[in-house]
Write a protein that holds these residues in place. Sequence first.
Motif, PDB file in Angstrom:
ATOM      1  N   ALA A 258     -19.478  26.405  -4.843  1.00 35.12           N
ATOM      2  CA  ALA A 258     -19.884  25.299  -5.714  1.00 35.12           C
ATOM      3  C   ALA A 258     -19.699  25.668  -7.178  1.00 35.12           C
ATOM      4  N   TYR A 259     -20.019  26.907  -7.494  1.00 37.64           N
ATOM      5  CA  TYR A 259     -19.824  27.387  -8.860  1.00 37.64           C
ATOM      6  C   TYR A 259     -18.340  27.382  -9.231  1.00 37.64           C
ATOM      7  N   LEU A 260     -17.496  27.776  -8.283  1.00 36.77           N
ATOM      8  CA  LEU A 260     -16.051  27.789  -8.527  1.00 36.77           C
ATOM      9  C   LEU A 260     -15.557  26.397  -8.882  1.00 36.77           C
ATOM     10  N   VAL A 261     -15.958  25.381  -8.128  1.00 32.30           N
ATOM     11  CA  VAL A 261     -15.506  24.013  -8.372  1.00 32.30           C
ATOM     12  C   VAL A 261     -16.010  23.518  -9.723  1.00 32.30           C
ATOM     13  N   PHE A 262     -17.286  23.747 -10.005  1.00 31.41           N
ATOM     14  CA  PHE A 262     -17.887  23.243 -11.240  1.00 31.41           C
ATOM     15  C   PHE A 262     -17.255  23.895 -12.472  1.00 31.41           C
ATOM     16  N   SER A 263     -17.188  25.232 -12.460  1.00 28.35           N
ATOM     17  CA  SER A 263     -16.640  25.938 -13.617  1.00 28.35           C
ATOM     18  C   SER A 263     -15.150  25.647 -13.773  1.00 28.35           C
ATOM     19  N   GLY A 264     -14.453  25.487 -12.642  1.00 28.75           N
ATOM     20  CA  GLY A 264     -13.028  25.185 -12.724  1.00 28.75           C
ATOM     21  C   GLY A 264     -12.760  23.854 -13.397  1.00 28.75           C
ATOM     22  N   LEU A 265     -13.574  22.837 -13.089  1.00 29.59           N
ATOM     23  CA  LEU A 265     -13.400  21.535 -13.724  1.00 29.59           C
ATOM     24  C   LEU A 265     -13.642  21.614 -15.226  1.00 29.59           C
ATOM     25  N   ILE A 266     -14.692  22.353 -15.616  1.00 30.03           N
ATOM     26  CA  ILE A 266     -15.011  22.474 -17.043  1.00 30.03           C
ATOM     27  C   ILE A 266     -13.885  23.187 -17.790  1.00 30.03           C
ATOM     28  N   LEU A 267     -13.453  24.328 -17.261  1.00 27.81           N
ATOM     29  CA  LEU A 267     -12.434  25.111 -17.950  1.00 27.81           C
ATOM     30  C   LEU A 267     -11.082  24.399 -17.963  1.00 27.81           C
ATOM     31  N   THR A 268     -10.772  23.661 -16.902  1.00 27.78           N
ATOM     32  CA  THR A 268      -9.517  22.904 -16.887  1.00 27.78           C
ATOM     33  C   THR A 268      -9.497  21.865 -17.995  1.00 27.78           C
ATOM     34  N   ARG A 269     -10.634  21.221 -18.195  1.00 28.70           N
ATOM     35  CA  ARG A 269     -10.742  20.232 -19.269  1.00 28.70           C
ATOM     36  C   ARG A 269     -10.569  20.891 -20.638  1.00 28.70           C
ATOM     37  N   LEU A 270     -11.198  22.039 -20.840  1.00 28.24           N
ATOM     38  CA  LEU A 270     -11.113  22.724 -22.124  1.00 28.24           C
ATOM     39  C   LEU A 270      -9.714  23.276 -22.389  1.00 28.24           C
ATOM     40  N   ARG A 271      -8.996  23.613 -21.329  1.00 27.95           N
ATOM     41  CA  ARG A 271      -7.683  24.240 -21.509  1.00 27.95           C
ATOM     42  C   ARG A 271      -6.546  23.232 -21.640  1.00 27.95           C
ATOM     43  N   GLN A 272      -6.815  21.969 -21.634  1.00 24.77           N
ATOM     44  CA  GLN A 272      -5.748  20.969 -21.668  1.00 24.77           C
ATOM     45  C   GLN A 272      -4.739  21.160 -22.797  1.00 24.77           C
ATOM     46  N   PRO A 273      -5.180  21.542 -24.008  1.00 28.84           N
ATOM     47  CA  PRO A 273      -4.191  21.698 -25.088  1.00 28.84           C
ATOM     48  C   PRO A 273      -3.233  22.866 -24.901  1.00 28.84           C
ATOM     49  N   VAL A 274      -3.529  23.801 -23.989  1.00 21.48           N
ATOM     50  CA  VAL A 274      -2.706  25.002 -23.868  1.00 21.48           C
ATOM     51  C   VAL A 274      -1.273  24.650 -23.487  1.00 21.48           C
ATOM     52  N   GLY A 275      -1.093  23.701 -22.566  1.00 22.55           N
ATOM     53  CA  GLY A 275       0.255  23.320 -22.149  1.00 22.55           C
ATOM     54  C   GLY A 275       1.069  22.762 -23.299  1.00 22.55           C
ATOM     55  N   ARG A 276       0.466  21.846 -24.061  1.00 20.94           N
ATOM     56  CA  ARG A 276       1.185  21.268 -25.205  1.00 20.94           C
ATOM     57  C   ARG A 276       1.456  22.327 -26.266  1.00 20.94           C
ATOM     58  N   LEU A 277       0.471  23.180 -26.545  1.00 24.72           N
ATOM     59  CA  LEU A 277       0.657  24.225 -27.550  1.00 24.72           C
ATOM     60  C   LEU A 277       1.756  25.197 -27.138  1.00 24.72           C
ATOM     61  N   THR A 278       1.836  25.517 -25.850  1.00 25.19           N
ATOM     62  CA  THR A 278       2.896  26.404 -25.367  1.00 25.19           C
ATOM     63  C   THR A 278       4.269  25.761 -25.533  1.00 25.19           C
ATOM     64  N   ALA A 279       4.380  24.481 -25.170  1.00 20.95           N
ATOM     65  CA  ALA A 279       5.661  23.782 -25.317  1.00 20.95           C
ATOM     66  C   ALA A 279       6.072  23.700 -26.786  1.00 20.95           C
ATOM     67  N   ASP A 280       5.094  23.410 -27.666  1.00 19.91           N
ATOM     68  CA  ASP A 280       5.396  23.346 -29.096  1.00 19.91           C
ATOM     69  C   ASP A 280       5.821  24.700 -29.639  1.00 19.91           C
ATOM     70  N   GLU A 281       5.181  25.762 -29.153  1.00 19.24           N
ATOM     71  CA  GLU A 281       5.560  27.101 -29.601  1.00 19.24           C
ATOM     72  C   GLU A 281       7.000  27.424 -29.232  1.00 19.24           C
ATOM     73  N   GLN A 282       7.397  27.107 -27.994  1.00 18.83           N
ATOM     74  CA  GLN A 282       8.767  27.373 -27.569  1.00 18.83           C
ATOM     75  C   GLN A 282       9.763  26.523 -28.358  1.00 18.83           C
ATOM     76  N   LYS A 283       9.385  25.295 -28.679  1.00 19.38           N
ATOM     77  CA  LYS A 283      10.271  24.432 -29.470  1.00 19.38           C
ATOM     78  C   LYS A 283      10.467  24.999 -30.874  1.00 19.38           C
ATOM     79  N   LEU A 284       9.386  25.448 -31.487  1.00 19.70           N
ATOM     80  CA  LEU A 284       9.484  26.024 -32.828  1.00 19.70           C
ATOM     81  C   LEU A 284      10.248  27.345 -32.814  1.00 19.70           C
ATOM     82  N   GLU A 285      10.085  28.125 -31.744  1.00 24.78           N
ATOM     83  CA  GLU A 285      10.870  29.358 -31.603  1.00 24.78           C
ATOM     84  C   GLU A 285      12.357  29.017 -31.537  1.00 24.78           C
ATOM     85  N   GLY A 286      12.699  27.980 -30.780  1.00 23.35           N
ATOM     86  CA  GLY A 286      14.088  27.559 -30.676  1.00 23.35           C
ATOM     87  C   GLY A 286      14.645  27.077 -32.005  1.00 23.35           C
TER      88      GLY A 286
END
Length: 667
Positions: A258-286
């Motif tokens: 139960a803790y795994l499911v609850f904490s996973g949902l919270i952290l997934t929500r908080l980490r949402q910008p990571v994907g966009r930030l990673t894509a932007d970083e690779q674009k700027l590197e290019g």
Amino acid sequence: MAALSKFKDQLSSSISGKISPQGVVAVVGTAAIIWKLFKVRAESAKRKRGSGQENGGDITDAIGQQALASVVKLPKRDKAAVDGVFFRRIMAILKILVPGWFTPEMGYLILVACSLMARTYCDVWMIQNGTAIEAAIIGRNKSLFLKHLMSYVYAMPLISIVNNMMKIGLNEVKLRFRTRLTKHFYDQYLRGYTFYQMSNLDNRISNPDQLLTQDTEKFCDSVAELYSNLSKPMLDIVIYAVKLTSQIGAQGPAKMFAYLVFSGLILTRLRQPVGRLTADEQKLEGEFRYVNSRLITNSEEVAFYNGSRKEQSILLSSFRKLVDHIRSFIQFRFYMGLVDNIVAKFAVKITPKYLNSTHGQRLEDYYQSGRMLVKMAEAIGRIVLAGREMTRLAGFTARITELMQVLNDLNKGRYQRTMVSDGSRDSRSKPTSLKPGSGRVRHLDHVIKFENVPLVTPNGDVLIEDMSFEVKSGVNVLVCGPNGCGKSSLFRVLGELWPLFGGTLTKPEKGKLFYVPQRPYMTLGTLRDQIIYPDTKDDMRRKRILDSHLITYLDKVQLSYILEREGGWESVQDWMDVLSGGEKQRIAMARLFYHKPQFAILDECTSAVSVDVEGAMYQYCKETGITLFTVSHRKSLWTHHEYYLHMDGRGSYEFKPITDDTLEFGS
């Protein structure tokens, strides 16, 4: 039995006990960090909007948002988040990475899975054996201690083999994934003229080299690492949960799930910008890499203009954008890391039992159930943290999918180009009735015929509304007109580099039409390779052409001395630097003689060659039956042609035979 019963009671109370003061501090601290995370996200978004308004917006951002995924239609703003779109994308790419069940990739994935399973059972055995050794120490049983110690020594080689099998399997998976994906991309990228169209007709991707090399490698590494980082802890949880349930009941493992499911949902929500930030970083590197390569390509012109200070400001501006983005990303990862550590590593382990236990109780914690519970908690923490890698993978997946979509579009004859015409000339308006690809190309030997073909740039600028003329083999044509009138555009349409916006173009197949530019391309390889490009030595032999024939071609362009000077046909040099401008142009003409096409387009290709050598080369073309379309400002070349095509740059043209009066006018 009494000790086990007592341990079960303590374990149950540790899970369901009251929150300790330390727990309150952890909760408050986590809440503060989460608030800071949202603040960093808001500041980053605000800074990006401000930068876009100040600089008129990032053109490459606007271009990148037009790309669509190969599987799913995306919105203009791609968030690169872990959602349904991400999973559909990753499944489409996995079909390329693992094309079937009976493939080497699947074999290595199974090897990694078996190694992970064996490693988990090794961990369980280590817990059991370690507990037995400690029990022997506490009971002062020397013979039992030596027995379990020798078992430990004997097991070490096997455990080492298991660990290294997992490493070699994982590294091989990364390499094979990269090989599959790279071959897939290059099959599409180098199909026909797609590589040209991506850089010249479609401007959705400004840095394909970055995507084809660095982004592809990082994506494959991320997929393989995620496979390992998820499968191992999931297997650990299942095995430890089964064993713990049989020993202490299902309450402890269930609460951890139960803790795994609850904490996973919270952290997934908080980490949402990571994907966009990673894509932007690779674009700027290019973009930063592109600016550097631009300077290298145009170094001579920049040096003549003394433009080093201006180029330095451009380079540093691009680098500053990259650094600012990375710094914001580092700050976000710092606060996210604090939350990860608190939620995934510490909060799952902190219980009143560990904080207030006596010496005797701590000794009981060495029993197998306690250790398995800790191992299970660690596995849950690793799964929670694996979400961080998944959000990063989402960024790489968005970039890779964009490349797949653009390649797919170009191979189907569709391209997107966002450019603004100056609109200064009425003749270069953009009528809506003209559509790229609406014309028809008909392949027929020994004739080039334009029938009501508009000469239109990929941007939609109309150079000539309707062009019609016919040229048969043996009739050389001189193409003339002011700069910008459409001479190069005509040849790009003729070479099928640009789409046809209407009418019918009759011409030989691509291999029977050759192009010789003013600055010829010198390939990597031997001196022989420069003459026979793009053929290989085996292709040359299949055509029954010998090195003696190549020497004849060098004689025709008065370049036979180069064979001795450079050390023979097998000599490998940097031919772009070794050869002079005139030598490169004569090598290109020798290349033309080797291929013997039906038609050849000569675009100022003899500007660095003397008039007498030029005349000899044109005479040899006539003898071998190569019909020429020539662009040149040399008046001496008029005598080698039968017709001229003049474009005035205002939308009109004339196609007429060259007469004595024309020659007198041209001279």
